[in-house]
Motif scaffolding. Structure first.
Motif, PDB file in Angstrom:
ATOM      1  N   LEU A  26      35.384  42.511  35.818  1.00  0.00           N
ATOM      2  CA  LEU A  26      36.371  43.214  34.982  1.00  0.00           C
ATOM      3  C   LEU A  26      37.772  43.067  35.574  1.00  0.00           C
ATOM      4  N   ARG A  27      37.831  42.983  36.894  1.00  0.00           N
ATOM      5  CA  ARG A  27      39.091  42.874  37.638  1.00  0.00           C
ATOM      6  C   ARG A  27      40.086  43.965  37.237  1.00  0.00           C
ATOM      7  N   LEU A  28      39.680  45.185  37.364  1.00  0.00           N
ATOM      8  CA  LEU A  28      40.609  46.294  37.155  1.00  0.00           C
ATOM      9  C   LEU A  28      40.502  47.281  38.319  1.00  0.00           C
TER      10      LEU A  28
ATOM     11  N   GLU B 156      44.514  54.029  52.040  1.00  0.00           N
ATOM     12  CA  GLU B 156      43.157  54.554  51.887  1.00  0.00           C
ATOM     13  C   GLU B 156      42.449  53.732  50.815  1.00  0.00           C
ATOM     14  N   ASP B 157      41.421  52.997  51.213  1.00  0.00           N
ATOM     15  CA  ASP B 157      40.661  52.165  50.262  1.00  0.00           C
ATOM     16  C   ASP B 157      39.406  52.944  49.881  1.00  0.00           C
ATOM     17  N   ASP B 158      39.437  53.524  48.670  1.00  0.00           N
ATOM     18  CA  ASP B 158      38.337  54.394  48.222  1.00  0.00           C
ATOM     19  C   ASP B 158      37.512  53.609  47.207  1.00  0.00           C
TER      20      ASP B 158
ATOM     21  N   GLY C 130      42.066  44.732  40.226  1.00  0.00           N
ATOM     22  CA  GLY C 130      41.136  45.035  41.309  1.00  0.00           C
ATOM     23  C   GLY C 130      41.841  45.556  42.552  1.00  0.00           C
ATOM     24  N   SER C 131      41.050  46.061  43.513  1.00  0.00           N
ATOM     25  CA  SER C 131      41.710  46.611  44.695  1.00  0.00           C
ATOM     26  C   SER C 131      42.238  45.517  45.610  1.00  0.00           C
ATOM     27  N   GLN C 132      41.716  44.296  45.463  1.00  0.00           N
ATOM     28  CA  GLN C 132      42.274  43.215  46.282  1.00  0.00           C
ATOM     29  C   GLN C 132      43.768  43.047  45.978  1.00  0.00           C
ATOM     30  N   GLN C 133      44.102  43.074  44.687  1.00  0.00           N
ATOM     31  CA  GLN C 133      45.533  42.941  44.361  1.00  0.00           C
ATOM     32  C   GLN C 133      46.312  44.173  44.814  1.00  0.00           C
TER      33      GLN C 133
ATOM     34  N   GLY D  26      41.868  52.379  44.472  1.00  0.00           N
ATOM     35  CA  GLY D  26      40.510  52.470  43.901  1.00  0.00           C
ATOM     36  C   GLY D  26      40.233  51.264  43.013  1.00  0.00           C
ATOM     37  N   THR D  27      38.978  51.135  42.605  1.00  0.00           N
ATOM     38  CA  THR D  27      38.583  49.950  41.833  1.00  0.00           C
ATOM     39  C   THR D  27      37.496  50.284  40.821  1.00  0.00           C
ATOM     40  N   PHE D  28      37.413  49.495  39.758  1.00  0.00           N
ATOM     41  CA  PHE D  28      36.291  49.623  38.810  1.00  0.00           C
ATOM     42  C   PHE D  28      35.214  48.567  39.086  1.00  0.00           C
ATOM     43  N   SER D  29      35.367  47.841  40.184  1.00  0.00           N
ATOM     44  CA  SER D  29      34.386  46.786  40.496  1.00  0.00           C
ATOM     45  C   SER D  29      33.014  47.355  40.813  1.00  0.00           C
ATOM     46  N   LYS D  30      32.964  48.569  41.337  1.00  0.00           N
ATOM     47  CA  LYS D  30      31.674  49.128  41.747  1.00  0.00           C
ATOM     48  C   LYS D  30      31.077  50.039  40.672  1.00  0.00           C
ATOM     49  N   VAL D  31      31.921  50.822  39.976  1.00  0.00           N
ATOM     50  CA  VAL D  31      31.354  51.703  38.938  1.00  0.00           C
ATOM     51  C   VAL D  31      31.147  50.966  37.622  1.00  0.00           C
TER      52      VAL D  31
ATOM     53  N   VAL E 129      25.399  43.543  49.651  1.00  0.00           N
ATOM     54  CA  VAL E 129      26.398  44.615  49.618  1.00  0.00           C
ATOM     55  C   VAL E 129      27.411  44.348  48.517  1.00  0.00           C
ATOM     56  N   SER E 130      28.083  45.386  48.120  1.00  0.00           N
ATOM     57  CA  SER E 130      29.270  45.302  47.258  1.00  0.00           C
ATOM     58  C   SER E 130      29.018  45.040  45.786  1.00  0.00           C
ATOM     59  N   LEU E 131      27.767  44.866  45.362  1.00  0.00           N
ATOM     60  CA  LEU E 131      27.547  44.587  43.942  1.00  0.00           C
ATOM     61  C   LEU E 131      26.755  45.731  43.308  1.00  0.00           C
TER      62      LEU E 131
ATOM     63  N   GLN F 204      32.884  54.233  55.106  1.00  0.00           N
ATOM     64  CA  GLN F 204      33.425  53.141  55.915  1.00  0.00           C
ATOM     65  C   GLN F 204      32.750  51.819  55.545  1.00  0.00           C
ATOM     66  N   TYR F 205      33.583  50.793  55.370  1.00  0.00           N
ATOM     67  CA  TYR F 205      33.046  49.463  55.084  1.00  0.00           C
ATOM     68  C   TYR F 205      32.995  48.683  56.391  1.00  0.00           C
ATOM     69  N   PRO F 206      31.852  48.165  56.816  1.00  0.00           N
ATOM     70  CA  PRO F 206      30.570  48.106  56.116  1.00  0.00           C
ATOM     71  C   PRO F 206      29.538  49.108  56.621  1.00  0.00           C
TER      72      PRO F 206
HETATM   73  C1  LIG Z   1      36.094  47.995  51.157  1.00  0.00           C
HETATM   74  C2  LIG Z   1      36.294  47.231  49.887  1.00  0.00           C
HETATM   75  N1  LIG Z   1      37.493  47.285  49.287  1.00  0.00           N
HETATM   76  C3  LIG Z   1      37.713  46.576  48.153  1.00  0.00           C
HETATM   77  C4  LIG Z   1      36.728  45.793  47.592  1.00  0.00           C
HETATM   78  C5  LIG Z   1      36.968  44.874  46.418  1.00  0.00           C
HETATM   79  O1  LIG Z   1      37.423  45.373  45.360  1.00  0.00           O
HETATM   80  P1  LIG Z   1      37.925  44.568  44.101  1.00  0.00           P
HETATM   81  O2  LIG Z   1      36.760  43.867  43.500  1.00  0.00           O
HETATM   82  O3  LIG Z   1      38.428  45.686  43.249  1.00  0.00           O
HETATM   83  O4  LIG Z   1      39.012  43.640  44.515  1.00  0.00           O
HETATM   84  C6  LIG Z   1      35.503  45.708  48.186  1.00  0.00           C
HETATM   85  C7  LIG Z   1      34.498  44.838  47.591  1.00  0.00           C
HETATM   86  O5  LIG Z   1      33.386  44.790  47.929  1.00  0.00           O
HETATM   87  C8  LIG Z   1      35.264  46.443  49.355  1.00  0.00           C
HETATM   88  O6  LIG Z   1      34.079  46.365  49.952  1.00  0.00           O
END
Ligand SMILES: Cc1ncc(COP(=O)(O)O)c(C=O)c1O
Length: 387
Positions: free
Chosen positions: A347-349, A307-309, A207-210, A337-342, A141-143, A279-281
């Motif tokens: 990239l960490r943006l 809202e984590d999109d 990234g969205s983590q930050q 939002g994040t550029f980690s998936k698209v 997942v997630s990559l 919804q994650y996951p």
């Molecule tokens: C629900 C959700 N939010 C955020 C992220 C992570 O985003 P980022 O890499 O932008 O920190 C992930 C990563 O898999 C995710 O599953």
């Protein structure tokens, strides 16, 4: 005042064939002799002239080594009469450094018993780590499909921007982010995600983590309740835990987070964290009815919705689902939002769309975190989106 023993010429071995310059070998010898206690505070060193003659090296090399040791506080000048090991270094520092040399620092730490970390760090240690971080194989997942990423186009843009040596790219940047990047995000979000925003509300993050971390810092005090989806995204739990929040899990079903259960479990919660588009996951979409009741609850209680999109650009059968933020007329939604998936995760943006009245607090928290994201990559990504 400590006694100053008379000078001596130490048994120094220098290697004239080594790639390490002579002055550096001399510096290393003295530094090590001092830190392991072979040379004591107050002990005199030979004059540069004597030392150079004894070792048959240039006086400049000795002078450079002494200068460096002086600059780092290992040596001090004696008024009118040479140089000695600095007397300001406490004697017990030498004892413990010497002991470290014999036993190894880890064993000393272990012998002194467990060392305390903050309660918040302790709480973070209780959150199970992400196991998928260590797996790059199929079906994880997630990559995104990194092997399909257009590396050629990307690397040309990186090279072009790097060569430009523009001051804008190389100097410190705006904590809110690089303006053309924020403008491009605002345009994209309004058009494709039905987010209500202009570029002034877009804060670029690592990234969205930050983005989660900053939102937690701005919105939560220690002990505040945060309602989270169960099962849910561990990264969000970590961010809220690090702000000292108390997490209240809420079940999900085929329509996403169960809002009626949520209201019962945390009527006074300060924040609710949701992934309504995907919804994650588990992957379901939050129903329109639940979205409406969630927004109504937030407006009524003065709580915030995060809202984590994170990946709603990807849909198999339909067009992307419009954001929850786009339905919010009371400014209670923080949209992330994040550029980690698209693009790709390294990239960490990412970005946060912030209600206007919260902008100064978000900007200050971003500045305190790590000031700003790489302007180079923000600029490259702005151009990449136009290709
Ligand atoms: C629900 C959700 N939010 C955020 C992220 C992570 O985003 P980022 O890499 O932008 O920190 C992930 C990563 O898999 C995710 O599953």
């Amino acid at each position: 005042m400590k006694r100053i023993p008379s000078t001596f010429t130490p048994p120094i071995m220098l290697d004239s064939h080594s790639k390490t310059p002579i002055y550096r070998q001399l510096y290393d010898w003295f530094r090590s002799a001092i830190t392991v206690g072979r040379m004591r505070p107050g002990q005199r060193l030979p004059s540069t002239r004597n030392m150079a003659a004894e070792l048959q090296i240039s006086r400049i090399s000795v002078f450079n080594a002494y200068e460096q040791l002086h600059a780092e506080g290992y040596l001090e000048a004696l008024p009118g009469s040479g140089t000695c090991v600095a007397r300001t270094i406490p004697d017990d520092a030498f004892v413990s450094l010497a002991a470290q040399g014999r036993k190894g620092s880890q064993r000393i730490v272990a012998a002194s018993g467990p060392r305390t970390v903050s309660a918040r760090a302790g709480a973070l240690l209780q959150v199970p780590p992400e196991l998928w971080l260590h797996n790059l194989g199929a079906f994880r997942v997630s990559l995104p499909a990194l092997d399909h990423f257009p590396v050629d186009v990307w690397s040309k843009l990186v090279a072009r921007h790097s060569r430009s040596q523009s001051l804008r790219i190389m100097a410190y940047g705006d904590a809110m982010g690089y303006l053309p990047f924020r403008e491009a995000i605002a345009e994209y979000l309004s058009t494709f995600r039905a987010v209500r925003c202009d570029s002034s509300q877009v804060l670029a993050t690592t990234g969205s983590q930050q983005a989660l971390q900053i939102s937690a810092q701005v919105l939560l005090d220690p002990g505040d309740q945060v309602l989270t989806e169960e099962p849910g995204y561990p990264g969000a739990r970590v961010a809220f835990t690090s702000a000292g929040a108390q997490l209240v899990p809420v079940s999900v079903d085929g329509e996403g987070m169960m809002v009626s259960e949520m209201i019962g479990r945390g009527p006074h919660a300060r924040v609710v964290y949701v992934t309504p588009s995907h919804q994650y996951p588990l992957g379901m979409t939050m129903s329109a009815a639940r979205r409406m009741s969630l927004l109504k609850w937030a407006e009524h209680t003065g709580s915030w919705i995060i809202e984590d999109d994170y990946d709603s650009e990807y849909r198999f059968g339909s067009r992307p689902i419009a954001s929850l933020q786009g339905l919010d007329v009371h400014g209670r939604v923080i949209y992330i939002g994040t550029f980690s998936k698209v693009m790709f995760p390294a990239l960490r943006l990412g970005y946060v769309v912030v209600p206007k009245d919260l902008l100064p607090a978000f900007c200050a928290a971003r500045d305190a975190a790590d000031i700003f994201s790489s302007t180079l990559y923000q600029a490259v990504l702005t151009d990449f989106k136009r290709c």
